[in-house]
Motif scaffolding. Sequence first.
Motif, PDB file in Angstrom:
ATOM      1  N   ARG A 280       0.901  -1.111   0.054  1.00  0.00           N
ATOM      2  CA  ARG A 280       0.050  -0.025   0.220  1.00  0.00           C
ATOM      3  C   ARG A 280       0.932   1.161   0.033  1.00  0.00           C
ATOM      4  NH1 ARG A 280      -5.104   1.636   1.390  1.00  0.00           N
ATOM      5  NH2 ARG A 280      -5.307   3.982   2.516  1.00  0.00           N
ATOM      6  N   LEU A 281       0.377   2.298  -0.887  1.00  0.00           N
ATOM      7  CA  LEU A 281       0.975   3.529  -0.709  1.00  0.00           C
ATOM      8  C   LEU A 281      -0.183   4.556  -0.712  1.00  0.00           C
ATOM      9  CD1 LEU A 281       3.635   5.328  -1.441  1.00  0.00           C
ATOM     10  CD2 LEU A 281       2.987   5.447  -3.610  1.00  0.00           C
ATOM     11  N   ASP A 282       0.254   5.213   0.451  1.00  0.00           N
ATOM     12  CA  ASP A 282      -1.012   6.224   0.812  1.00  0.00           C
ATOM     13  C   ASP A 282      -0.535   7.654   0.587  1.00  0.00           C
ATOM     14  OD1 ASP A 282      -3.169   7.669   2.064  1.00  0.00           O
ATOM     15  OD2 ASP A 282      -3.290   6.666   3.764  1.00  0.00           O
ATOM     16  N   LEU A 283      -1.263   8.216  -0.435  1.00  0.00           N
ATOM     17  CA  LEU A 283      -1.016   9.669  -0.653  1.00  0.00           C
ATOM     18  C   LEU A 283      -1.952  10.585  -0.587  1.00  0.00           C
ATOM     19  CD1 LEU A 283       1.249   9.026  -3.681  1.00  0.00           C
ATOM     20  CD2 LEU A 283       2.045   9.292  -1.486  1.00  0.00           C
ATOM     21  N   HIS A 284      -3.288  10.181   0.349  1.00  0.00           N
ATOM     22  CA  HIS A 284      -4.698  10.988   0.182  1.00  0.00           C
ATOM     23  C   HIS A 284      -4.100  12.241   0.914  1.00  0.00           C
ATOM     24  CE1 HIS A 284      -5.033   9.640   4.407  1.00  0.00           C
ATOM     25  NE2 HIS A 284      -5.971  10.593   4.557  1.00  0.00           N
ATOM     26  N   HIS A 285      -5.238  13.241   0.363  1.00  0.00           N
ATOM     27  CA  HIS A 285      -5.063  14.571   0.649  1.00  0.00           C
ATOM     28  C   HIS A 285      -3.689  14.964   0.168  1.00  0.00           C
ATOM     29  CE1 HIS A 285      -4.338  18.678   2.522  1.00  0.00           C
ATOM     30  NE2 HIS A 285      -5.708  18.537   2.741  1.00  0.00           N
ATOM     31  N   HIS A 286      -3.680  15.598  -1.391  1.00  0.00           N
ATOM     32  CA  HIS A 286      -2.575  15.745  -2.059  1.00  0.00           C
ATOM     33  C   HIS A 286      -2.858  17.100  -3.059  1.00  0.00           C
ATOM     34  CE1 HIS A 286      -4.146  13.952  -5.628  1.00  0.00           C
ATOM     35  NE2 HIS A 286      -4.575  13.062  -4.761  1.00  0.00           N
TER      36      HIS A 286
END
Length: 332
Positions: A280-286
Motif C-alpha cells: 500500500r502507498l497512501d498519498l491521500h489529501h494531496h
Amino acid sequence: MIDDTDEFAQLPVTDFVQYQTVVEPGDVPDVLPETSTVAWRIALDYDSDAEDFAKVWDHFLDTVAPEQVRALIIGNWWGDDHYQPIRPVLDVIAGSAHRLPGLRALFLGDVDSEECELSWLQMCDVTPVLEAFPRLEEFVVRGCCPNSADEEEGLAWRPVRHEHLRALRCESGGLSSSMVRAIGASELPRLERLELWMGVVHYGGDATVADLAPFLAGTRFPALRHLGLENSEVQDEIAAAVASAPVVAQLDSLSLALGTLTDAGAEALLTGQPLNHLSRLDLHHHYVSDAMAQRIRAALEPSGVRVDLSEQEEADFGDEDDEVIRYVAASE
C-alpha cells in the motif's frame, strides 16, 4: 477531519460515562461489558459542569476489572471548563499502573474539533507513560507543541528504551524538531508501525528532513514495516528523501498522506528506488495533478500496490501574483 475513535487496538470503543452511577429515578444502567472485550474511553461530559477527572478515573477502576483492561482511550479531560494541561491526568494514570497490568494500548487526546482544536490540546512530556507501562504495545498521542514562547510546555518526548512498543502514532499540527529527534534516538526494537504528523511551523512543526534521518536509515528500527511521515507542509522534500531512503526496502506500506504533496514530490517517488514491493502507498489529501496520479497508478498498481490518491486538493493563490498556498489536512 478528526472524529472520535470507534475502534482501537482491534476492539470496539465503549464510553465509560454510560456506566456511571444513575442519578435519575427509574433509570436502569446499561449492562457492563466484559472488561477485556472493549477499548474503554474515559472522558468528561463537555456539555455539563466540569467534573474532576481523578474522581471519574477512580470510579472507573472500582467499576471494571482493572487487571483485565487491554485498551484505554483518554478523551476530554477538562469538561466544559477552560482547556487544561494533560499532565495531572497522566500523573493519575501512571500512578495507577500497578492496577492495570494488562494494558497494551493507550490513546491520549481522542478529542474532536467540536470540543477542542488539535493545536489547542495542551499536551506535555508523554514519556512517563511509556515508563510506567513497560508492556505497552500501541501508543497514540494527539496534540501539539507550544506555538509561542508564552506557553510553558507542549507535546514532548525523551529518548527511551521500550521493549514491547509495536505501534506509535503522533497526531499533531506541529511536531518539534526536538521531539522528532528524541523519538529517533529511542530504542524501540519491536516497533513495526510509526506514524508522525509533522504539521506546520506556525504550530511548532519545525522538524526538518534531516531530523528524519534515523527513521530513513533503516537501521534504528529493524522491525519497522509501516512508515507514515504525514501532514507536512514540506511533503515534497520528505518524498524526495524517502525516494532514496534505505528503510523503504524493509517496508510493507508507506504513507506520505495528509500533506502538501505536489507533482514534484510524486516525480521523486517515481524516479527513485522501486516501490513495487509495497502492499500500500497512501498519498491521500494531496496536490498531485491528474496526469501525475495516472502515472503513479500505472507504475505501481499492476504490481499489486494499492495506491490511495483520494482527496485531491486545489491550491489557493495569495495576494502576490506568484504566491501559491497549500494546506495540510490538520493544523489548527
